[in-house]
Motif scaffolding. Structure first.
Motif, PDB file in Angstrom:
ATOM      1  N   THR A   2      -0.159   8.647   1.749  1.00 13.89           N
ATOM      2  CA  THR A   2       0.224   7.651   0.757  1.00 13.89           C
ATOM      3  C   THR A   2      -0.968   7.312  -0.135  1.00 13.89           C
ATOM      4  O   THR A   2      -2.117   7.494   0.238  1.00 13.89           O
ATOM      5  CB  THR A   2       0.733   6.352   1.414  1.00 13.89           C
ATOM      6  N   ASN A   4      -1.899   3.953  -2.318  1.00 11.20           N
ATOM      7  CA  ASN A   4      -1.527   2.583  -2.670  1.00 11.20           C
ATOM      8  C   ASN A   4      -0.124   2.225  -2.174  1.00 11.20           C
ATOM      9  O   ASN A   4       0.622   1.546  -2.863  1.00 11.20           O
ATOM     10  CB  ASN A   4      -1.629   2.393  -4.176  1.00 11.20           C
ATOM     11  N   LEU A   6       2.439   4.195  -1.915  1.00 11.22           N
ATOM     12  CA  LEU A   6       3.462   5.118  -2.409  1.00 11.22           C
ATOM     13  C   LEU A   6       3.247   6.494  -1.793  1.00 11.22           C
ATOM     14  O   LEU A   6       2.104   6.893  -1.557  1.00 11.22           O
ATOM     15  CB  LEU A   6       3.382   5.254  -3.928  1.00 11.22           C
ATOM     16  N   PRO A   7       4.322   7.226  -1.562  1.00 14.42           N
ATOM     17  CA  PRO A   7       4.145   8.597  -1.063  1.00 14.42           C
ATOM     18  C   PRO A   7       3.327   9.417  -2.064  1.00 14.42           C
ATOM     19  O   PRO A   7       3.618   9.422  -3.263  1.00 14.42           O
ATOM     20  CB  PRO A   7       5.573   9.132  -0.961  1.00 14.42           C
ATOM     21  N   VAL A  10       5.047  11.898  -4.595  1.00 11.30           N
ATOM     22  CA  VAL A  10       5.661  11.352  -5.807  1.00 11.30           C
ATOM     23  C   VAL A  10       4.648  11.295  -6.942  1.00 11.30           C
ATOM     24  O   VAL A  10       4.993  11.502  -8.102  1.00 11.30           O
ATOM     25  CB  VAL A  10       6.238   9.955  -5.511  1.00 11.30           C
ATOM     26  N   LEU A  11       3.392  11.055  -6.623  1.00 11.28           N
ATOM     27  CA  LEU A  11       2.351  10.986  -7.649  1.00 11.28           C
ATOM     28  C   LEU A  11       1.814  12.370  -8.000  1.00 11.28           C
ATOM     29  O   LEU A  11       1.670  12.705  -9.178  1.00 11.28           O
ATOM     30  CB  LEU A  11       1.216  10.089  -7.169  1.00 11.28           C
TER      31      LEU A  11
END
Length: 146
Positions: A2, A4, A6-7, A10-11
């Motif tokens: 992750t 922050n 988030l996965p 996805v970034l």
């Protein structure tokens, strides 16, 4: 994995989905347009290598996300397409680097340079296609009818 909260997949996926197709377009331009050869010089192979390097990171983050989700069956198609991105990205990196090295020595492509240009175009089209198909399958897995 992750970032922050988030996965990471996805970034990171945005780096691959944006950089590799743009690099593919630039690689085709360099192969067919002499002015692009002069303007884009080392940028195309550099972007191809960075894009290729981002693929294993993105894949690892995607595998971690899938494991976190319990490896749902609706991502199987996306995962199988995703496994095809690295070979195509590597082909794009290798061919654009070879083309850049060739054009540094021989500004006007002759026989071998033309064959190399064809190889770059094939790698570019393959890369762009597999990235688009993989991204579309991922979007369908997340947003479409599973």
């Amino acid at each position: 994995m992750t970032v922050n909260g988030l996965p990471a997949h996805v970034l990171l996926v945005h780096l691959v989905v944006v950089l590799l197709p743009l690099t593919a377009v630039a690689a085709v331009l360099v192969s067919v347009w002499p002015a692009a050869q002069r303007k884009l010089t080392f940028l195309v192979p550099l972007a191809a290598v960075v894009g290729m390097a981002a693929v294993p990171l993105t894949t690892a983050a995607g595998n971690a996300l899938a494991a976190h989700l319990g490896n749902p069956p609706f991502i199987a198609h996306h995962r199988s397409l995703g496994q095809q991105v690295l070979p195509w990205a590597a082909a794009l990196a290798v061919t654009t680097t070879a083309q850049w090295l060739y054009l540094r020595r021989q500004p006007r492509p002759q026989g071998p340079g033309r064959l190399l240009a064809v190889a770059v175009v094939v790698a570019a089209l393959g890369t762009a296609t597999v990235v688009a198909l993989t991204g579309e399958a991922g979007a369908r897995a997340v947003w479409g009818n599973r």
